[in-house]
Enzyme design. Structure first.
Site, PDB file in Angstrom:
ATOM      1  N   CYS A  10       0.815  -1.225   0.000  1.00 21.34           N
ATOM      2  CA  CYS A  10       0.000   0.000   0.000  1.00 21.34           C
ATOM      3  C   CYS A  10       0.844   1.268   0.000  1.00 21.34           C
ATOM      4  O   CYS A  10       0.571   2.225  -0.753  1.00 21.34           O
ATOM      5  CB  CYS A  10      -0.954  -0.013   1.183  1.00 21.34           C
ATOM      6  SG  CYS A  10      -0.144  -0.039   2.806  1.00 21.34           S
ATOM      7  N   HIS A  60      -2.411   1.035   7.127  1.00 15.49           N
ATOM      8  CA  HIS A  60      -2.793   0.985   5.719  1.00 15.49           C
ATOM      9  C   HIS A  60      -3.020   2.402   5.206  1.00 15.49           C
ATOM     10  O   HIS A  60      -3.478   3.275   5.953  1.00 15.49           O
ATOM     11  CB  HIS A  60      -4.076   0.152   5.555  1.00 15.49           C
ATOM     12  CG  HIS A  60      -4.429  -0.123   4.134  1.00 15.49           C
ATOM     13  ND1 HIS A  60      -3.667  -0.925   3.309  1.00 15.49           N
ATOM     14  CD2 HIS A  60      -5.486   0.302   3.374  1.00 15.49           C
ATOM     15  CE1 HIS A  60      -4.233  -0.987   2.114  1.00 15.49           C
ATOM     16  NE2 HIS A  60      -5.338  -0.253   2.122  1.00 15.49           N
ATOM     17  N   HIS A  67      -6.089   2.107  -3.560  1.00 19.92           N
ATOM     18  CA  HIS A  67      -5.135   1.545  -2.582  1.00 19.92           C
ATOM     19  C   HIS A  67      -4.691   0.158  -3.042  1.00 19.92           C
ATOM     20  O   HIS A  67      -5.333  -0.462  -3.901  1.00 19.92           O
ATOM     21  CB  HIS A  67      -5.762   1.472  -1.191  1.00 19.92           C
ATOM     22  CG  HIS A  67      -6.957   0.561  -1.105  1.00 19.92           C
ATOM     23  ND1 HIS A  67      -7.101  -0.399  -0.159  1.00 19.92           N
ATOM     24  CD2 HIS A  67      -8.079   0.473  -1.886  1.00 19.92           C
ATOM     25  CE1 HIS A  67      -8.241  -1.042  -0.322  1.00 19.92           C
ATOM     26  NE2 HIS A  67      -8.857  -0.519  -1.366  1.00 19.92           N
TER      27      HIS A  67
END
Length: 604
Positions: A510, A562, A574
């Protein structure tokens, strides 16, 4: 009656208290699932957990297990993972944690299990490797790729500590991290560990890189030279062992070949024997026929011989009776002659006995005389012995006096020796205490040096992050975000699979994805989602603009884990652990539930 009531009460307390405890456990787990599950089916996952952890849960719910359940469910629910895989990952993480792995580093790596078949030992080894690498000078992108490759290629977990320290050692010696890591990976992937130990493989990899960049190498210590000599000797012994194994295999092949030849020959002989048996059967039938005729003939002849034998026996018995009578008459005559001879012999024996008695009496008189003479001599010897004993007693008294004086002298010397020995012990104890003190001081110096290096690394990371934050702030003041370039960069990465530590089209994580997106804007941002959350300016959820970084908490230990980049209309892009680079909506409950904050890097 009162006693019976107390007994019944005790019985129910004992019988139902485990059920109450397990009921509380079930309630705690269901409460957790009710709170955290959005995508996941609560009832199905609850059944899997209660069944799979039944033996553990009977003892009560371990708080660590509950914490791991919560953290894993956060992530798997966020990433759209199935209930079965979620349960499997909970077991993996809990197993690795019980073996001693840190939750902080398990949190970084466990989502690899989404797409890879991984064991508890592999996860444990990977988490420990990440921990060691974090406190080293190996760059993050290098060691993350190294650890992911270890999982992907299913390296033996038992060798991971050696390979990890080998990479760290090579970097500490001044070699390029990427080259050392690549040399180790190539050697392991080519089944190098089947030919040599992990230590040998590491040293060989370092040797290859060292030959390519000798100017970077720092001198080796004597201990390392000695280790290399031992490993060289070990290689020689390994060659000898392999030669012996080859000879053993050759002998085994020869034995197998001989056994096959014998088996083949045995089968041929068996076939031949079967044919011979048939011939023998036919011949035996003929022989039996002939034998039957011979037997009849033989029986007739036997009957004749039996009759002749009976006649001969009768004649023999008559002759035997006659001989017995003759023998008895001869024996009577012989006995009379022997009695007369016996009487004569007895007379001669009597005369001999009388002669022997006379000689014995004479010998006895002689012995008595000699004994008397001996007695007189012994009396003289006793008298002399008594005199000698008196002399010995006097000498003994003198000796005891001398011994007492010598004993006193020795006691003084022993006392002196003990005193000297005690002084030596005291000196040794002081030296040992000083040595222990030196060892402790050395250990403290090493710990301080390690702490200093760790502080320097943290300070370096902090300064790099501060410099990057300042650069981002200056860049943001100078120019606006190019939205078209942003959308193009995102679309270019859509579909790339997720890969822990990845930063290429073969796989990406990510934070690497968001960094690549901003690299297209001409701006370099930090490597991890945690670091990226520390740059830029915070913005509210209602004021989001394209390009804003949005952060989520899907962590075992809490905190940001994240990151994605906001597009428009509550959509963000993402690198999902389960789907790779994709677009999702913040309106979806499982994203909005994990949302933490947003930062603006560049304005429009």
């Amino acid at each position: 009656m009162r006693k019976i009531s107390i007994f019944i009460l005790c019985f129910f307390v004992i019988a139902f208290s485990p059920a109450i405890s397990f009921s509380d456990t079930t309630s705690d787990i269901n409460s957790l699932l009710e709170r955290e599950c959005i995508n996941l089916k609560k009832e199905k996952l609850s059944n899997l957990i209660l069944t799979g952890f039944s033996s553990d849960l009977q003892k009560g719910l371990d708080p660590d297990l509950l914490k791991i359940m919560e953290g894993v469910i956060k992530r798997t629910d966020f990433d759209g993972i199935s209930e079965e895989k979620t349960f499997e990952i909970i077991k993996l993480v809990y197993g690795a944690y019980k073996k001693g792995a840190s939750l902080e580093y398990l949190d970084l790596i466990f989502d690899v299990a989404y797409s890879k078949d991984i064991s508890v030992d592999q996860l444990f080894a990977a988490a420990n490797a990440l921990k060691e690498f974090y406190n080293s000078d190996v760059p993050q992108d290098i060691y993350e790729e190294f650890v992911y490759h270890e999982i992907e290629e299913k390296w033996d977990p038992s060798v991971m500590p050696t390979l990890t320290r080998g990479l760290i050692y090579g970097v500490d010696r001044g070699l390029t991290a990427q080259k050392v890591a690549l040399a180790i990976i190539i050697d392991v992937d080519q089944n190098g560990l089947k030919k040599k130990s992990a230590d040998e493989l590491v040293l060989d990899a370092i040797k290859v890189v060292r030959e390519k960049e000798p100017e970077k190498w720092k001198p080796m210590k004597d201990v390392e030279r000695e280790l290399m000599m031992k490993l060289a000797k070990k290689r020689e012994l390994e060659k000898l062992r392999q030669a012996a194994e080859a000879k053993k295999k050759q002998k085994e092949l020869e034995r197998q070949s001989a056994e096959e030849d014998l088996k083949k020959k045995f089968e041929e002989d068996t076939i031949k024997l079967s044919e011979d048996e048939k011939k023998v059967t036919i011949e035996m039938a003929d022989v039996e026929k002939r034998n039957y005729e011979e037997i009849i003939k033989y029986e007739l002849e036997q009957e004749k011989m039996r009759k002749r034998e009976e006649e001969e026996k009768l004649k023999f018995e008559q002759e035997r009776q006659r001989l017995i009578r003759l023998q008895q008459e001869a024996e009577r005559k012989k006995v009379t002659e022997e009695v007369l001879k016996y009487q004569r012999d007895q007379e001669e024996i009597k005369k001999k006995v009388e002669e022997e008695n006379r000689k014995l009496r004479a010998e006895r008189d002689r012995i008595n005389k000699e004994a008397e003479a001996t007695r007189k001599k012994n009396l003289e010897k006793i008298k002399k012995y008594q005199e000698e004993q008196e002399n010995i007693k006097e000498k003994k008294n003198e000796g005891e006096a001398v011994f007492a004086r010598e004993q006193e002298k020795i006691a003084k010397e022993v006392e002196k020796m003990i005193k000297n020995f005690q002084n030596e012990i005291s000196r040794y104890q002081r030296e040992e205490s000083e040595a222990d003190k030196m060892v402790k001081e050395h250990a403290q110096k090493l710990d301080k040096e390690k702490e200093r290096k760790n502080r320097e690394r943290e300070e370096k990371r902090r300064k790099e992050l501060a410099a990057m934050d300042q650069k981002v702030a200056e860049y943001g003041k100078r120019g606006n975000l190019d939205i078209d370039r942003l959308f193009t960069a995102v679309d270019k990465h859509i579909g790339i699979p997720y890969r822990f530590g990845g930063d290429s089209e073969n796989g990406i994580d990510c934070s690497a994805f968001t960094r690549r997106v901003y690299r297209e804007q001409g701006l370099e941002i930090p490597r991890t989602s945690q670091q990226q959350s520390m740059i830029g300016t915070g913005v509210g959820g209602s004021s989001l603009q394209p390009g804003d970084l949005i952060f989520f908490n899907t962590s075992l230990v809490g905190g940001i884990s994240h990151v994605g980049v906001y597009m428009n209309n509550n959509t963000f892009a993402h690198a999902s652990s389960s789907q790779g680079v994709t677009k999702s909506s913040l309106r979806e409950r499982y994203f909005s539930k994990r949302y933490v904050r947003a930062n603006r890097i560049m304005g429009q």
